[in-house]
Design a protein around this motif. Sequence first.
Motif, PDB file in Angstrom:
ATOM      1  N   LYS A   1       3.380   2.262  -5.400  1.00 13.69           N
ATOM      2  CA  LYS A   1       2.516   2.856  -6.425  1.00 13.69           C
ATOM      3  C   LYS A   1       3.351   3.621  -7.442  1.00 13.69           C
ATOM      4  O   LYS A   1       3.096   3.566  -8.646  1.00 13.69           O
ATOM      5  CB  LYS A   1       1.502   3.789  -5.763  1.00 13.69           C
ATOM      6  N   ALA A   2       4.369   4.336  -6.928  1.00 10.95           N
ATOM      7  CA  ALA A   2       5.233   5.088  -7.842  1.00 10.95           C
ATOM      8  C   ALA A   2       5.967   4.140  -8.775  1.00 10.95           C
ATOM      9  O   ALA A   2       6.107   4.418  -9.969  1.00 10.95           O
ATOM     10  CB  ALA A   2       6.227   5.923  -7.041  1.00 10.95           C
ATOM     11  N   ALA A   3       6.407   3.007  -8.229  1.00  9.92           N
ATOM     12  CA  ALA A   3       7.120   2.041  -9.069  1.00  9.92           C
ATOM     13  C   ALA A   3       6.188   1.466 -10.132  1.00  9.92           C
ATOM     14  O   ALA A   3       6.584   1.247 -11.273  1.00  9.92           O
ATOM     15  CB  ALA A   3       7.687   0.919  -8.207  1.00  9.92           C
TER      16      ALA A   3
ATOM     17  N   SER B   1       3.461   4.330  -0.844  1.00  9.92           N
ATOM     18  CA  SER B   1       3.518   5.203  -2.024  1.00  9.92           C
ATOM     19  C   SER B   1       4.595   4.770  -3.003  1.00  9.92           C
ATOM     20  O   SER B   1       4.425   4.899  -4.206  1.00  9.92           O
ATOM     21  CB  SER B   1       3.812   6.633  -1.605  1.00  9.92           C
ATOM     22  N   TYR B   2       5.729   4.263  -2.478  1.00  6.48           N
ATOM     23  CA  TYR B   2       6.806   3.954  -3.421  1.00  6.48           C
ATOM     24  C   TYR B   2       6.463   2.761  -4.297  1.00  6.48           C
ATOM     25  O   TYR B   2       6.990   2.638  -5.395  1.00  6.48           O
ATOM     26  CB  TYR B   2       8.146   3.764  -2.710  1.00  6.48           C
TER      27      TYR B   2
ATOM     28  N   ALA C   1       3.649   3.050 -11.405  1.00  5.31           N
ATOM     29  CA  ALA C   1       3.405   4.100 -12.392  1.00  5.31           C
ATOM     30  C   ALA C   1       4.580   4.252 -13.336  1.00  5.31           C
ATOM     31  O   ALA C   1       4.428   4.730 -14.451  1.00  5.31           O
ATOM     32  CB  ALA C   1       3.132   5.419 -11.681  1.00  5.31           C
ATOM     33  N   LYS C   2       5.781   3.836 -12.879  1.00  3.08           N
ATOM     34  CA  LYS C   2       6.947   3.870 -13.749  1.00  3.08           C
ATOM     35  C   LYS C   2       6.820   2.891 -14.899  1.00  3.08           C
ATOM     36  O   LYS C   2       7.573   2.962 -15.857  1.00  3.08           O
ATOM     37  CB  LYS C   2       8.173   3.443 -12.936  1.00  3.08           C
ATOM     38  N   GLY C   3       5.911   1.921 -14.743  1.00  2.00           N
ATOM     39  CA  GLY C   3       5.722   0.964 -15.814  1.00  2.00           C
ATOM     40  C   GLY C   3       6.359  -0.377 -15.542  1.00  2.00           C
ATOM     41  O   GLY C   3       6.456  -1.205 -16.427  1.00  2.00           O
ATOM     42  N   LEU C   4       6.799  -0.613 -14.295  1.00  4.40           N
ATOM     43  CA  LEU C   4       7.340  -1.928 -13.964  1.00  4.40           C
ATOM     44  C   LEU C   4       6.190  -2.927 -13.888  1.00  4.40           C
ATOM     45  O   LEU C   4       5.077  -2.575 -13.495  1.00  4.40           O
ATOM     46  CB  LEU C   4       8.070  -1.880 -12.621  1.00  4.40           C
ATOM     47  N   SER C   5       6.471  -4.167 -14.252  1.00  2.00           N
ATOM     48  CA  SER C   5       5.426  -5.180 -14.168  1.00  2.00           C
ATOM     49  C   SER C   5       5.239  -5.587 -12.705  1.00  2.00           C
ATOM     50  O   SER C   5       6.057  -5.270 -11.853  1.00  2.00           O
ATOM     51  CB  SER C   5       5.815  -6.394 -14.995  1.00  2.00           C
ATOM     52  N   THR C   6       4.141  -6.298 -12.433  1.00  2.90           N
ATOM     53  CA  THR C   6       3.848  -6.706 -11.059  1.00  2.90           C
ATOM     54  C   THR C   6       5.010  -7.490 -10.460  1.00  2.90           C
ATOM     55  O   THR C   6       5.398  -7.285  -9.313  1.00  2.90           O
ATOM     56  CB  THR C   6       2.589  -7.580 -11.043  1.00  2.90           C
TER      57      THR C   6
ATOM     58  N   ARG D   1      11.817  -6.056  -6.961  1.00  2.00           N
ATOM     59  CA  ARG D   1      12.765  -4.983  -6.671  1.00  2.00           C
ATOM     60  C   ARG D   1      12.403  -4.186  -5.432  1.00  2.00           C
ATOM     61  O   ARG D   1      13.270  -3.676  -4.749  1.00  2.00           O
ATOM     62  CB  ARG D   1      12.838  -4.037  -7.855  1.00  2.00           C
ATOM     63  N   HIS D   2      11.106  -4.024  -5.166  1.00  2.00           N
ATOM     64  CA  HIS D   2      10.737  -3.147  -4.050  1.00  2.00           C
ATOM     65  C   HIS D   2       9.901  -3.850  -3.001  1.00  2.00           C
ATOM     66  O   HIS D   2      10.066  -3.611  -1.820  1.00  2.00           O
ATOM     67  CB  HIS D   2       9.971  -1.937  -4.577  1.00  2.00           C
TER      68      HIS D   2
ATOM     69  N   GLN E   1       0.816  -1.217   0.000  1.00  2.00           N
ATOM     70  CA  GLN E   1       0.000   0.000   0.000  1.00  2.00           C
ATOM     71  C   GLN E   1       0.850   1.268   0.000  1.00  2.00           C
ATOM     72  O   GLN E   1       0.323   2.369  -0.101  1.00  2.00           O
ATOM     73  CB  GLN E   1      -0.908   0.026   1.238  1.00  2.00           C
TER      74      GLN E   1
END
Lengths: 332, 343
Positions: free
Chosen positions: B238-240, B235-236, B242-247, B253-254, B233
């Motif tokens: 969500k930001a990742a 923010s980072y 939005a960067k276009g990384l796949s699930t 990575r995060h 949940q």
Amino acid sequence: MRLLDIRNLNIELLNLDQPVKAVESVNFSMYPSEVSGLIGESGSGKSLIAKALVGVLNNRWQVTADRFHFMGQDLNKMSMQKRKKIISENIAMIYQEPRRCLDPTSNIFSQLEESLPESYHSGWFNSKKKERVRKCIALLHKVGIKNHNEVFHSYPHMLSEGVCQKIMIAMAIAKQPKLLIADEPTTALESSTSLQVIKLLRSLNQLKDMAVIFITHNLNSITSWADTINVMYCGQLIESSSTKKILTAPKHPYTKALFDSEPDLSEQQNKNRTKLYALKGTIPTLQHLPIGCRLGPRCPNAQKACVIIPEPKKIKGQTFRCHYPLNIKELK
Amino acid sequence: MFNYLYRKTSLLLFISFGITAFAFSLYYLFPGDLLTNMTGITNITEENYQFLADKYKINESIITQYLAFLERLYQGDWGVSINTGDSIYQLIFNLLPATIELALYALIYSFIVAIPFGVLSASESHPWLDKGILSLSLIGFSMPIFWLALIITFIFSISLGWFPTSGRLSLVYDIPPETGFILIDILISDVPYKAEAFSDALEHLAIPTFVLAAYPTTVLIRSTRQSMKSVMQKSYIKAARAKGLSTWQVLKRHGLRNGLLPVIQTLGIHFGTLITLAMVTEVIFAWPGLGALLVDAIHQRDFTTIQGGLLVISALVFLATILFDVLYMIFDPLARIRGHGKI
């Protein structure tokens, strides 16, 4: 051709007893390399629109739109994967709390590096990596961070909010997006840094032909450089037009109130010691919206007709939702 | 980083003092003759008595005695067992690898099973999966281990006959003990029946490992689920996205790194419980380990063995806790600065 064209966008929150419409029938469009300001009080749904555009709302939210065109392509007709791909390649977003949007456990370089597009760089494995490092350094220089080596090996908690926001911008422009959505990017920053960030966005807009949607509640930070301004109230887009028109002749009473409530720090004002202007009452909650015009109970010139929801009207490129618009005579 | 390691090592120093002081105090706290408690020799003759009293310094001050005790610990002269007369140092360090082996495999098994399940049940798109995994883990969490062991043995060993009921290796195979870890011993030995012995050892390991892993697995599933739910949940994440990384990329990575950090801590906390459960498991499956030895020693009032076993097990638990802490620090850059005044 329009860069972005959205008709009748609705965003609903599902997990309550009955779905609540947080954003209702918003029409929004912009041209390439245009700067568009999205203004409204907190809770008016401006961040929601941004998040819905990028597609990061979780499944408690339902987003529907009659038309969702981006660069001439109809995103509504595409599959989820394809839409996600187009959006992530062309739309980037920066957020109001930059440090919370960076992963606390990985260093800046790896986070910056992963936002670079997958390049088809041929050559040795090592040369590809060097190429990417060079690109990352260039990105940091572009946003005004000079000591790239130190920043690369830092973790987000070691950096200030301003530097973090610059890194977020660097990440956002890594893919050279057509559209950058800045969701209150300067709220967490002190004024000198926020000025730097705005200057940076402005130069990116001019040099890279990158369209910007600038979401804010601070009018001063947007009126000087935005081409168009959209004002939101309670989940509705109540007025949108070019900056010049909206500044000189606002049509909606709320827009006028918004501009009037901005404290005037000129000498004249200081001498006279007038009261700061504010609309009476508070913004209603989404569960208890007034019938009719949403501003109705707070509106200084509400009349009987205001119990019916005003439909958007358009006069000379200025769209507004009001039965009794202001400044009509001046235009005639 | 080195500062942190230094702090942890100095903590190690204090805790070792605590553990050894406690072990030393047992000489006086156990009933019976002091010299017998120290040496493990029950019938001490007159001439021997004088010699031993000098060696163990029982007529001098407590501090001298404690220092002599530390010196003996260091030299490996831990006395002999009251009941059998075997050297305790030899006894314990011959059996310790078996216990470590069992606990380690159970831990690895629970990691492999629990983390995918925890991550799956944290995903919002499959709520039914979450409920299923959670109720299964609740069953595993609340089931007493000895009862579970008996049920599993009854089904898989006695009724179906798939696995042996007890022991570490079939008596048919003779493997020279080198390291004490049975699987490694088999691999480095040069016997003709290597493959058969290895599969037999694995069969013997299967049920005890599964039974012992039940507890850490359920704990891990629950903590993984909890922390992944909160991390996804953030923010980072969500930001990742939005960067276009796949699930999968976002997760790799995060998500996982941040989500598994609290899990490492939970594991460190529960390691003591794991060792306790390993003792119970050893007794049930006649696994020749430290736990079984200690339980036998308690039954037979073998004070010297109890003391040695306690010393080694508490040191083991403590070392593991520090190890998990250091692991945590390696993965979390924030822990390095927040490390002051934390155990």
